[in-house]
Design an enzyme around this catalytic site. Sequence first.
Site, PDB file in Angstrom:
ATOM      1  N   HIS A  85      31.908  37.871  42.708  1.00  0.00           N
ATOM      2  CA  HIS A  85      33.262  37.979  42.155  1.00  0.00           C
ATOM      3  C   HIS A  85      34.123  38.967  42.938  1.00  0.00           C
ATOM      4  CE1 HIS A  85      31.840  35.717  38.755  1.00  0.00           C
ATOM      5  NE2 HIS A  85      30.928  36.629  38.478  1.00  0.00           N
ATOM      6  N   HIS A 111      35.389  48.689  42.993  1.00  0.00           N
ATOM      7  CA  HIS A 111      35.469  47.331  43.528  1.00  0.00           C
ATOM      8  C   HIS A 111      36.938  46.972  43.729  1.00  0.00           C
ATOM      9  CE1 HIS A 111      35.751  46.945  39.131  1.00  0.00           C
ATOM     10  NE2 HIS A 111      36.690  46.085  39.448  1.00  0.00           N
ATOM     11  N   HIS A 113      40.296  43.968  44.027  1.00  0.00           N
ATOM     12  CA  HIS A 113      40.913  42.695  43.635  1.00  0.00           C
ATOM     13  C   HIS A 113      42.059  42.385  44.589  1.00  0.00           C
ATOM     14  CE1 HIS A 113      38.950  42.577  39.633  1.00  0.00           C
ATOM     15  NE2 HIS A 113      39.065  43.898  39.687  1.00  0.00           N
ATOM     16  N   HIS A 130      39.591  49.417  41.804  1.00  0.00           N
ATOM     17  CA  HIS A 130      39.219  49.902  40.473  1.00  0.00           C
ATOM     18  C   HIS A 130      38.015  50.826  40.555  1.00  0.00           C
ATOM     19  CE1 HIS A 130      41.200  46.209  38.346  1.00  0.00           C
ATOM     20  NE2 HIS A 130      42.070  47.149  38.653  1.00  0.00           N
ATOM     21  N   THR A 197      38.772  43.480  33.022  1.00  0.00           N
ATOM     22  CA  THR A 197      39.565  42.327  33.479  1.00  0.00           C
ATOM     23  C   THR A 197      38.660  41.154  33.841  1.00  0.00           C
ATOM     24  OG1 THR A 197      39.582  42.976  35.811  1.00  0.00           O
ATOM     25  CG2 THR A 197      41.325  43.882  34.417  1.00  0.00           C
ATOM     26  N   THR A 198      37.369  41.284  33.549  1.00  0.00           N
ATOM     27  CA  THR A 198      36.404  40.199  33.768  1.00  0.00           C
ATOM     28  C   THR A 198      35.608  40.019  32.479  1.00  0.00           C
ATOM     29  OG1 THR A 198      34.795  41.791  34.612  1.00  0.00           O
ATOM     30  CG2 THR A 198      36.168  40.687  36.243  1.00  0.00           C
TER      31      THR A 198
END
Length: 248
Positions: A85, A111, A113, A130, A197-198
């Site tokens: 992801h 991680h 995005h 994040h 957010t996941t």
Amino acid sequence: MKKILLSSFICCLSSMTFAAETIHWGYDKDISPEHWGELSENYKTCSAGKNQTPININSTYASTVKHKVDIEYKVSPKDIVFNGHTVQVNTKDDSDYLVLDNQKFFLKQFHFHTPSENQIKGKSYPLELHFVNANAEGQLTVLAVMFELGQPNSEWNKLWSDLSNKENDAKDLTHTVDLEKLLPKKREYYRFSGSLTTPPCSEGVNWIVLKQPLTISAEQLKQFKAVLKDEANNRPLQPVNGRIVIED
Ligand SMILES: [Zn+2]
């Protein structure tokens, strides 16, 4: 038990690790964000939740009290992995932390995005970092840093040099990474209550979005996009509902 629960709430962990995470989700077609809430009973907060992240940070309230966020990220992280992801960097246990509301939140992982998940006054950024932090009770604080295109980031290439493009193939970092260089000098921020957010989109997460963006080069962003096979990994904006965004 607490440790297992805590880990399963941490954003973007490997889907292999925990039963609640075995339902496959993604950013495209029938497993895209608008379907997350239907994919599993464990993911229903993704559609039913009222305090979801990301948001467009638009109307804000100036804080009357100065709530400083003290960020103490001093230790070079442990390893880097593409988890299917995102690209995630795991830290050494409880060595780095931030202090919010007089509580220590330890940095667990960070991680990326692309494009950004949150927006600031309608502006989307090419990249959002994040930093996921947890206190002793397992409550989370996510510290977000926006990136614009410009000068390369000095730490990015050190991280990426150890990355394996194979899924869930964690590699130890071979360079010392200075996390201060993944943080802007100015620590002014927006703060709101939100969610992962996941999936499972758990709520009750403190969100701190730093106002000052950093830069990465177009080439560095391209490296990240290549790992994602050019698929965006940002959840769309969620309604703010009754929430207040504090500006500090
Ligand atoms: Zn994230």
